[in-house]
Design a protein around this motif. Structure first.
Motif, PDB file in Angstrom:
ATOM      1  N   SER A 198      46.617  31.199  26.945  1.00  0.00           N
ATOM      2  CA  SER A 198      46.226  30.178  25.980  1.00  0.00           C
ATOM      3  C   SER A 198      44.710  30.028  25.926  1.00  0.00           C
ATOM      4  O   SER A 198      44.022  30.179  26.944  1.00  0.00           O
ATOM      5  N   PRO A 199      44.168  29.691  24.755  1.00  0.00           N
ATOM      6  CA  PRO A 199      42.708  29.542  24.617  1.00  0.00           C
ATOM      7  C   PRO A 199      42.105  28.483  25.524  1.00  0.00           C
ATOM      8  O   PRO A 199      40.940  28.587  25.913  1.00  0.00           O
ATOM      9  N   ARG A 204      42.405  33.250  30.188  1.00  0.00           N
ATOM     10  CA  ARG A 204      42.483  34.040  28.952  1.00  0.00           C
ATOM     11  C   ARG A 204      41.359  35.077  28.933  1.00  0.00           C
ATOM     12  O   ARG A 204      41.585  36.242  28.600  1.00  0.00           O
ATOM     13  N   ALA A 205      40.155  34.629  29.285  1.00  0.00           N
ATOM     14  CA  ALA A 205      39.001  35.526  29.274  1.00  0.00           C
ATOM     15  C   ALA A 205      38.924  36.370  30.536  1.00  0.00           C
ATOM     16  O   ALA A 205      38.661  37.576  30.473  1.00  0.00           O
ATOM     17  N   ASP A 229      48.123  37.483  21.403  1.00  0.00           N
ATOM     18  CA  ASP A 229      47.956  36.161  22.026  1.00  0.00           C
ATOM     19  C   ASP A 229      49.304  35.533  22.383  1.00  0.00           C
ATOM     20  O   ASP A 229      50.293  35.680  21.651  1.00  0.00           O
ATOM     21  N   GLY A 230      49.307  34.821  23.507  1.00  0.00           N
ATOM     22  CA  GLY A 230      50.454  34.024  23.919  1.00  0.00           C
ATOM     23  C   GLY A 230      49.992  32.652  24.347  1.00  0.00           C
ATOM     24  O   GLY A 230      48.789  32.351  24.312  1.00  0.00           O
ATOM     25  N   THR A 231      50.935  31.822  24.740  1.00  0.00           N
ATOM     26  CA  THR A 231      50.573  30.470  25.201  1.00  0.00           C
ATOM     27  C   THR A 231      51.027  30.241  26.635  1.00  0.00           C
ATOM     28  O   THR A 231      51.212  29.113  27.059  1.00  0.00           O
ATOM     29  N   GLY A 237      56.029  34.628  24.878  1.00  0.00           N
ATOM     30  CA  GLY A 237      56.213  36.019  25.294  1.00  0.00           C
ATOM     31  C   GLY A 237      57.233  36.743  24.431  1.00  0.00           C
ATOM     32  O   GLY A 237      57.087  37.938  24.138  1.00  0.00           O
ATOM     33  N   LEU A 238      58.265  36.026  23.986  1.00  0.00           N
ATOM     34  CA  LEU A 238      59.255  36.627  23.090  1.00  0.00           C
ATOM     35  C   LEU A 238      58.596  37.078  21.788  1.00  0.00           C
ATOM     36  O   LEU A 238      58.837  38.183  21.300  1.00  0.00           O
TER      37      LEU A 238
END
Length: 358
Positions: A198-199, A204-205, A229-231, A237-238
């Motif tokens: 997530s951002p 994430r980075a 991108d995912g959260t 993921g799906l």
């Protein structure tokens, strides 16, 4: 009963917390002013002394001495208790406070709303927390929260990268992600996809940086269409897996930033008729319980949430008992690549086309 005895009993019923609430400061600030331990603004000192006078508070110095020796209160702000890594952090914090003879105060927050988090942190301080443990992403949001508003020591647990101005206990996420990507490369994979976090999380980075560094060192130019991108949730993921596996030129391996997202990739692969790991290798990060509940079991990066939280708790308590400890250098704990059944050398069968999943 004499007037003097009645007055003394009344004054003993007044607590430092009540003084702090009346003055609009934390109990630690009241304690610092009473004991002349820390310089504060004159306006703050005046407000505290006025509250002491109005409430008739009489400090119990014997009790304060005993408390300073043993009864330190450590605050813990948490969200989503069903998250396995968070549960591990709570276990570690409890172990650390037990070992050091301190108390653990916990308080939830509902959403990543800055005002809500700020209010819950202040509520922890009002309830007597002498210092606060912060997990990600809250420990990574201190600039937005206004860290100067919290006049107690803070300690970051498992941030995705170093948090400026706050001590932390963590693993080297860049190095860990690089090692996992190197492992896939060593197995012969060249089309390695990556599902980012997530951002609002620094991982994430940092985890993407480790993935990128490993590919660059191998002379592989990153295909931006293989980065999705995912959260950090199973559901995200799906969606990410469906994007990657419905490609005609699908990857031979997928590296997900969390185990939950990696488990979702395995689920989608099975539904599409792909064999894991013969047709697709999948790896994750964290070594959460789901890593051994799926089939095949998941190759992943292990970071011990309980070990991180226990070390962070002990470090925070030691700083509270010895304020001269002021180092802000992060403390890095070791990580480990855990090799299980979800990785194999790439197969020629990966080029076969399977019916899309929607």
């Amino acid at each position: 009963m004499s007037e003097g005895r009645s007055s003394r009993r009344s004054s003993q019923a007044i607590t430092m917390g009540m003084v702090a609430e009346r003055a609009g400061v934390s109990p630690m600030t009241v304690s610092n002013i009473i004991n002349n331990r820390k310089r504060v603004l004159e306006s703050t000192r005046a407000a505290v002394m006025k509250a002491i006078d109005e409430l008739g508070y009489v400090p119990n110095f014997a009790a304060q001495a005993l408390a300073s020796a043993a009864s330190i209160r450590v605050g813990f702000l948490y969200h989503n208790i069903e998250n396995a890594f968070l549960s591990a952090l709570l276990v570690g914090a409890l172990s650390g406070t037990t070992r050091k003879g301190a108390q653990l105060l916990i308080r939830p927050y509902e959403t990543l709303d800055l005002d809500i988090i700020r209010n819950e942190l202040k509520a922890l301080i009002r309830s007597g927390a002498n210092g606060i443990l912060l997990g990600a992403p809250v420990c990574e949001m201190l600039d937005e929260l206004g860290r100067d508003a919290f006049d107690v020591p803070l300690m970051a647990m498992a941030p995705g990268a170093e948090v400026v101005g706050v001590p932390s206990v963590m693993i080297d996420n860049v190095a860990a992600a690089r090692e996992m990507t190197d492992h896939l490369l060593a197995m012969g994979h060249r089309r390695i996809a990556f599902i980012r976090a997530s951002p609002e999380h620094l991982v994430r980075a940092s985890r993407y940086e480790g993935y990128s560094d490993a590919l660059a060192a191998a002379g592989i130019v990153i295909d931006p269409t293989l980065v999705v991108d995912g959260t950090m949730t199973f559901e995200s993921g799906l969606a990410a897996a469906a994007i990657l596996l419905n490609r005609t030129d699908r990857p031979s391996a997928i590296f997900a930033s969390t185990d939950d997202m990696a488990a979702a990739v395995v689920s989608v692969a099975h539904r599409m008729g792909f064999r894991v790991p013969e047709d697709l290798s999948v790896v994750g990060f964290d070594d959460s319980p789901i890593a051994i509940k799926i089939w095949p079991t998941l190759t992943t990066v292990r970071q011990s949430g309980s070990a991180i939280a226990e070390r962070a708790t002990i470090e925070l308590i030691e700083r509270l008992r010895a304020p001269s400890i002021r180092s802000l250098d992060p403390i890095y704990l070791p990580h480990q690549l855990v090799h299980r059944g979800s990785v194999a050398a790439p197969s020629a069968a990966r080029s076969r086309r399977i019916a899309p999943v929607r």
